[in-house]
Design a protein around this motif. Structure first.
Motif, PDB file in Angstrom:
ATOM      1  N   GLY A  19       5.929  11.630   5.327  1.00  0.00           N
ATOM      2  CA  GLY A  19       4.632  12.014   5.860  1.00  0.00           C
ATOM      3  C   GLY A  19       4.507  11.834   7.358  1.00  0.00           C
ATOM      4  N   ARG A  20       5.543  11.292   7.974  1.00  0.00           N
ATOM      5  CA  ARG A  20       5.485  11.171   9.429  1.00  0.00           C
ATOM      6  C   ARG A  20       5.654  12.531  10.063  1.00  0.00           C
ATOM      7  N   LYS A  21       4.793  12.828  11.012  1.00  0.00           N
ATOM      8  CA  LYS A  21       4.979  14.046  11.785  1.00  0.00           C
ATOM      9  C   LYS A  21       5.859  13.692  12.978  1.00  0.00           C
TER      10      LYS A  21
ATOM     11  N   GLY B 214       3.330   8.124  16.837  1.00  0.00           N
ATOM     12  CA  GLY B 214       4.021   8.726  15.686  1.00  0.00           C
ATOM     13  C   GLY B 214       4.077   7.788  14.510  1.00  0.00           C
ATOM     14  N   ARG B 215       3.139   6.848  14.426  1.00  0.00           N
ATOM     15  CA  ARG B 215       3.176   5.851  13.360  1.00  0.00           C
ATOM     16  C   ARG B 215       2.189   6.157  12.245  1.00  0.00           C
ATOM     17  N   GLY B 216       1.391   7.182  12.442  1.00  0.00           N
ATOM     18  CA  GLY B 216       0.454   7.556  11.391  1.00  0.00           C
ATOM     19  C   GLY B 216       0.810   8.935  10.856  1.00  0.00           C
TER      20      GLY B 216
ATOM     21  N   PRO C 137       0.813  -1.229   0.000  1.00  0.00           N
ATOM     22  CA  PRO C 137       0.000   0.000   0.000  1.00  0.00           C
ATOM     23  C   PRO C 137       0.841   1.272   0.000  1.00  0.00           C
ATOM     24  N   PHE C 138       2.153   1.151   0.075  1.00  0.00           N
ATOM     25  CA  PHE C 138       2.998   2.359   0.064  1.00  0.00           C
ATOM     26  C   PHE C 138       4.263   2.089  -0.728  1.00  0.00           C
ATOM     27  N   GLU C 139       4.913   3.182  -1.087  1.00  0.00           N
ATOM     28  CA  GLU C 139       6.201   3.111  -1.762  1.00  0.00           C
ATOM     29  C   GLU C 139       7.279   2.894  -0.702  1.00  0.00           C
ATOM     30  N   LEU C 140       8.217   1.998  -0.969  1.00  0.00           N
ATOM     31  CA  LEU C 140       9.309   1.809  -0.010  1.00  0.00           C
ATOM     32  C   LEU C 140      10.162   3.073   0.044  1.00  0.00           C
ATOM     33  N   THR C 141      10.704   3.351   1.213  1.00  0.00           N
ATOM     34  CA  THR C 141      11.644   4.471   1.291  1.00  0.00           C
ATOM     35  C   THR C 141      12.944   4.044   0.616  1.00  0.00           C
ATOM     36  N   ASN C 142      13.762   5.035   0.260  1.00  0.00           N
ATOM     37  CA  ASN C 142      15.037   4.690  -0.367  1.00  0.00           C
ATOM     38  C   ASN C 142      15.887   3.812   0.535  1.00  0.00           C
ATOM     39  N   ALA C 143      15.826   4.121   1.813  1.00  0.00           N
ATOM     40  CA  ALA C 143      16.615   3.337   2.762  1.00  0.00           C
ATOM     41  C   ALA C 143      16.128   1.884   2.789  1.00  0.00           C
ATOM     42  N   GLN C 144      14.825   1.706   2.731  1.00  0.00           N
ATOM     43  CA  GLN C 144      14.284   0.339   2.714  1.00  0.00           C
ATOM     44  C   GLN C 144      14.727  -0.394   1.446  1.00  0.00           C
ATOM     45  N   LYS C 145      14.668   0.320   0.299  1.00  0.00           N
ATOM     46  CA  LYS C 145      15.096  -0.320  -0.949  1.00  0.00           C
ATOM     47  C   LYS C 145      16.549  -0.750  -0.863  1.00  0.00           C
TER      48      LYS C 145
ATOM     49  N   GLY D  48      17.398  -0.085  12.443  1.00  0.00           N
ATOM     50  CA  GLY D  48      16.541   0.993  11.965  1.00  0.00           C
ATOM     51  C   GLY D  48      15.742   1.489  13.137  1.00  0.00           C
ATOM     52  N   ASP D  49      15.671   2.777  13.266  1.00  0.00           N
ATOM     53  CA  ASP D  49      14.991   3.382  14.394  1.00  0.00           C
ATOM     54  C   ASP D  49      13.534   2.886  14.446  1.00  0.00           C
ATOM     55  N   VAL D  50      12.902   3.066  15.598  1.00  0.00           N
ATOM     56  CA  VAL D  50      11.504   2.658  15.720  1.00  0.00           C
ATOM     57  C   VAL D  50      10.672   3.345  14.646  1.00  0.00           C
ATOM     58  N   GLY D  51       9.818   2.558  14.010  1.00  0.00           N
ATOM     59  CA  GLY D  51       8.934   3.124  12.997  1.00  0.00           C
ATOM     60  C   GLY D  51       9.565   3.278  11.626  1.00  0.00           C
ATOM     61  N   SER D  52      10.786   2.813  11.475  1.00  0.00           N
ATOM     62  CA  SER D  52      11.450   2.998  10.176  1.00  0.00           C
ATOM     63  C   SER D  52      10.985   1.959   9.154  1.00  0.00           C
ATOM     64  N   GLY D  53      10.180   0.991   9.603  1.00  0.00           N
ATOM     65  CA  GLY D  53       9.601   0.036   8.661  1.00  0.00           C
ATOM     66  C   GLY D  53      10.460  -1.185   8.412  1.00  0.00           C
ATOM     67  N   LYS D  54      10.886  -1.819   9.479  1.00  0.00           N
ATOM     68  CA  LYS D  54      11.701  -3.026   9.327  1.00  0.00           C
ATOM     69  C   LYS D  54      10.841  -4.236   8.977  1.00  0.00           C
ATOM     70  N   THR D  55       9.597  -4.240   9.481  1.00  0.00           N
ATOM     71  CA  THR D  55       8.762  -5.416   9.268  1.00  0.00           C
ATOM     72  C   THR D  55       8.560  -5.709   7.787  1.00  0.00           C
ATOM     73  N   ILE D  56       8.321  -4.667   7.023  1.00  0.00           N
ATOM     74  CA  ILE D  56       8.041  -4.901   5.610  1.00  0.00           C
ATOM     75  C   ILE D  56       9.306  -5.385   4.892  1.00  0.00           C
ATOM     76  N   VAL D  57      10.437  -4.906   5.347  1.00  0.00           N
ATOM     77  CA  VAL D  57      11.707  -5.395   4.789  1.00  0.00           C
ATOM     78  C   VAL D  57      11.820  -6.897   5.061  1.00  0.00           C
TER      79      VAL D  57
HETATM   80  P1  ADP Z   1       9.693  -0.891  12.977  1.00  0.00           P
HETATM   81  O1  ADP Z   1      10.888  -0.573  12.159  1.00  0.00           O
HETATM   82  O2  ADP Z   1       9.653  -0.074  14.233  1.00  0.00           O
HETATM   83  O3  ADP Z   1       9.502  -2.344  13.205  1.00  0.00           O
HETATM   84  P2  ADP Z   1       7.283  -1.150  11.463  1.00  0.00           P
HETATM   85  O4  ADP Z   1       7.819  -2.149  10.537  1.00  0.00           O
HETATM   86  O5  ADP Z   1       6.360  -1.615  12.532  1.00  0.00           O
HETATM   87  O6  ADP Z   1       8.457  -0.333  12.137  1.00  0.00           O
HETATM   88  O7  ADP Z   1       6.617  -0.005  10.607  1.00  0.00           O
HETATM   89  C1  ADP Z   1       5.977   1.104  11.185  1.00  0.00           C
HETATM   90  C2  ADP Z   1       4.785   1.534  10.385  1.00  0.00           C
HETATM   91  O8  ADP Z   1       5.227   2.131   9.184  1.00  0.00           O
HETATM   92  C3  ADP Z   1       3.882   0.391   9.974  1.00  0.00           C
HETATM   93  O9  ADP Z   1       2.564   0.811  10.171  1.00  0.00           O
HETATM   94  C4  ADP Z   1       4.187   0.184   8.498  1.00  0.00           C
HETATM   95  O10 ADP Z   1       3.102  -0.323   7.792  1.00  0.00           O
HETATM   96  C5  ADP Z   1       4.545   1.563   8.061  1.00  0.00           C
HETATM   97  N1  ADP Z   1       5.473   1.634   6.927  1.00  0.00           N
HETATM   98  C6  ADP Z   1       6.550   0.867   6.723  1.00  0.00           C
HETATM   99  N2  ADP Z   1       7.203   1.218   5.589  1.00  0.00           N
HETATM  100  C7  ADP Z   1       6.516   2.275   5.078  1.00  0.00           C
HETATM  101  C8  ADP Z   1       6.704   3.100   3.929  1.00  0.00           C
HETATM  102  N3  ADP Z   1       7.700   2.928   3.092  1.00  0.00           N
HETATM  103  N4  ADP Z   1       5.800   4.090   3.743  1.00  0.00           N
HETATM  104  C9  ADP Z   1       4.788   4.276   4.597  1.00  0.00           C
HETATM  105  N5  ADP Z   1       4.552   3.544   5.685  1.00  0.00           N
HETATM  106  C10 ADP Z   1       5.421   2.542   5.944  1.00  0.00           C
END
Ligand code: ADP
Ligand code: MG
Length: 681
Positions: free
Chosen positions: A438-440, A570-572, A254-262, A284-293
């Motif tokens: 888009g994170r505040k 700070g996750r939305g 549902p979102f574009e990966l950040t460059n760091a994630q790529k 990766g700091d909290v919320g940086s999106g490690k799960t999707i990686v």
């Molecule tokens: P953490 O690195 O702390 O484990 P998460 O993997 O839980 O972080 O991701 C935090 C939130 O960010 C989740 O709700 C996730 O869906 C969202 N997220 C991850 N990658 C992106 C991205 N590239 N763009 C927008 N939202 C993202």
């Protein structure tokens, strides 16, 4: 025992005066062999130079050296009690010395004789309450102070060290290669051990310690580098994943990966393909999106026909991952199973069967994943989430499963570079240094406990706007029961306060797992507006609609932990607030609250935490795998550590280094050490 058979690895019971009981006492200090004893270095030395008495503070324990000025007097009272008094002449000062209940000391005190007394200083009476008389025959033990415990005395240790050194000095061999000793002007091992225990002056002790620190760091690094070399040589698996399928999958997100994630996905995928063992740390700091990686690379391994496992430190988190990944993978042929400590026997049997047969290809769970009876079909990749909550041993245990899978360890506790090389020296590191767009930023405020009502009003306005809130209850390390009681009290209070407009949930470690899950699910589904919780929510939990967090007694937490907690909000895309409630009494507490309000940068906070509280607190020494160095301090002596690392790498990079004559002792030493370390505790 014949002298030629003496070995530094002999048990301490070889010493006279060490029977079973004393051996047991020594064991409480980690001393079992002669080598352990000789390497039990003093933690400080008493400065034998006459002290400037005006600088000694009340109650300080010191050694005073002077000459006996008068005949000691002994006064006896009661049946066993006595007091011995004499005066000690130190330069031009005369100091009164008192020993209680050691009347026999008078025979050792001769007028005009040099003597030293260790004791506690009474500043008002200008006198010393004697604890130990150091006679001139004790010279060898002069100065060395050992840390000890209730099972064994300081003087006993000193005496045993002396005995051990005298009996075994001829079998102490130098492990460091001569080249290094020369290059860094170090001491041979026998001199080092001698000068650490019995230095003739502070300079000698200092030089010996320098050698000991280098040796300790070097041996540690050598072990790491050998592990790394072994990893690299061992034929790992080459995971030939389906790149097209992977690309298609990424498009469905549902979102574009950040460059760091790529970038990190690419690094990890390259590792998967290589026929080498991957051993990689993803920071990766909290919320940086490690799960999707993690999801992407797990899917990669699955497209190549492998199983993958994801291990999380808590059941809540494992369950969250299972739910989350089931959703992410819902249109793909992936079979998921969840395995935790509370999986019921029957379900567990089923799960194990399916894991062994390869029917499931994604296995999610807690440390239950490494239990002996879990047999994998073809485990290609194992991921450890929140790695800092596990120990190296667990990382290695996972490694030992099946065909030695590639390992990816993820952590949100940013590790300052200084600690990286000790805690994760054998791993390659990938870093996500960017938050999704888009994170505040989270606004953090520090208030005192008398301002809590105002904070509650603020929370109310947030709830009215449709947001949710966390309230974290004080951390009571001593007792989980108290922890829970506290949480319940706060829960009762808030439920009453927020009723009937808002619903409040309660989460704590004593709840049954189903109940925990139910509470978490309800909060996620917005059935609760406020979640009162102990620190069980610290790691990983993801509820984007929660935008306020209030943390009671925030000064009881370390910075890294506060940052983790704060990372739950700070996750939305709505601005989030973190309110720290604290009335810190110490400078350190105030400093921590201030730095929390000043920065959201996890790396900076970790560095500060390190400065304020030391490495143990930051990583949890036991859990992190940062060894307890005996002499070296990996933070203060980072330069030496780096040099030791470079030298260890240079050595291990030479083929056949182990058979070169200069390294013979070292290779032998490492063999025996490896054996010692391979028994997991
Ligand atoms: P953490 O690195 O702390 O484990 P998460 O993997 O839980 O972080 O991701 C935090 C939130 O960010 C989740 O709700 C996730 O869906 C969202 N997220 C991850 N990658 C992106 C991205 N590239 N763009 C927008 N939202 C993202
Ligand atoms: Mg996470």
């Amino acid at each position: 025992m014949s002298a030629t058979l003496k070995s530094i690895e002999d048990p301490v019971t070889q010493l006279s005066g060490v029977g079973e009981q004393r051996a047991a006492a020594l064991k409480t200090l980690g001393i079992q062999t002669i080598a352990d004893l000789l390497e039990y270095f003093p933690f400080r030395y008493d400065d034998m130079a006459a002290k400037d008495l005006s600088k000694v503070t009340e109650g300080e324990k010191i050694t005073l050296k002077g000459t006996v000025a008068n005949e000691p007097t002994v006064v006896r009272f009661g049946r066993k009690k006595s007091r011995l008094n004499f005066r000690l002449l130190i330069g031009h000062d005369v100091v009164g010395v008192t020993f209680f209940n050691q009347p026999w000391l008078d025979k050792q005190l001769v007028i005009g004789q040099e003597t030293a007394v260790y004791g506690k200083w009474d500043a008002t009476r200008k006198s010393l309450s004697g604890m130990k008389l150091i006679t001139s025959s004790d010279k060898a033990a002069f100065g060395a102070i050992y840390s000890t415990n209730k099972h064994i005395r300081q003087s006993t240790i000193a005496q045993l060290v002396k005995q051990a050194y005298e009996a075994y000095q001829d079998v102490i061999y130098t492990v460091l290669p001569a080249k290094l000793i020369e290059k860094y002007r170090l001491l041979d091992r026998r001199t080092m051990i001698h000068d650490l225990h019995f230095p003739k002056d502070p300079e000698a002790a200092k030089a010996a310690r320098r050698t000991a620190v280098f040796e300790e760091f070097f041996l540690f690094e050598l072990r790491l580098q050998m592990m790394r070399a072994k990893d690299h040589q061992a034929a790992g698996i080459s995971i030939e994943y389906d790149n097209e399928a992977l690309k298609d999958f990424i498009k469905t997100l549902p979102f574009e990966l950040t460059n760091a994630q790529k970038k990190v996905v690419n690094e990890i995928c390259a590792d998967l393909k290589r026929p080498l063992h991957m051993n990689r740390l993803l920071q990766g700091d909290v919320g940086s999106g490690k799960t999707i990686v993690a999801a992407i690379v797990m899917y990669a391994a699955i497209t190549a026909g492998y199983q993958t496992a994801l291990m999380a430190p808590t059941e809540i988190l494992a369950e969250q991952h299972a739910r989350n990944l089931a959703n992410i993978f819902k249109d793909l042929p992936i079979n998921i199973v969840l395995l935790t400590g509370s999986t019921k026997a029957k379900a567990r049997r089923e799960a194990l069967k399916h894991i062994a047969s390869g029917e499931v290809n994604l296995i999610i769970g807690t440390h239950a994943l490494i239990s002996d009876d879990v047999v994998y079909h073809q485990l290609g990749l194992a991921i450890i989430d929140e790695q800092h909550r596990f120990g190296v041993n667990q990382r290695q245990a996972l490694r030992q499963k099946g065909q030695h899978p590639d390992i990816l360890a993820m952590t949100a506790t940013p590790i300052p570079r200084t600690l990286q090389i000790t805690a994760y020296g054998e791993m390659d590191v990938s870093i996500i240094d960017e938050l999704p767009a888009g994170r505040k930023p989270i606004i953090t405020r520090w208030i005192h406990s008398n301002q809590v009502e105002a904070a509650m009003d603020f929370i109310r306005t947030q709830l009215a706007a449709g947001q949710q809130a966390y309230v974290v209850t004080p951390l009571i390390e001593e007792s989980e029961a108290l922890d829970v009681k506290n949480a319940e009290a706060i829960y009762d209070h808030l439920s009453e306060n927020f009723a009937p407009d808002y619903r409040v949930g309660l989460l704590h470690g004593r709840l049954k797992n189903e109940d925990k899950e139910a509470v978490m699910n309800a909060f996620k589904a917005d059935d609760y507006d406020v979640l009162v919780s102990t620190t069980v929510i610290e790691v990983g939990v993801d509820v984007p609609n929660a935008t306020v967090m209030l943390i009671f007694d925030a000064d009881r937490f370390g910075l890294a932990q506060l940052h983790q907690l704060r990372g739950r909000v700070g996750r939305g895309s709505v601005a989030s607030t973190c309110i720290l409630v604290a009335d810190p009494k110490t400078q350190d507490g105030i400093a921590r609250m201030q730095v929390m309000t000043d920065t959201n940068d996890g790396f900076l906070l970790a560095q500060k935490d390190l400065e304020l509280r030391g490495s143990g607190d930051l990583l949890g020494t036991k859990q992190s795998g940062v060894p307890d160095f005996r002499v070296g301090d990996p933070v203060a002596q980072i330069k030496i550590l780096q040099i030791a690392q470079q030298e260890a790498i240079a050595l291990v990079d030479q083929p056949n280094w182990q058979t070169q004559p200069d390294n013979r002792e070292l290779a032998g030493y490492e063999q025996s050490e490896l054996k010692r370390h391979s028994t997991l505790d």
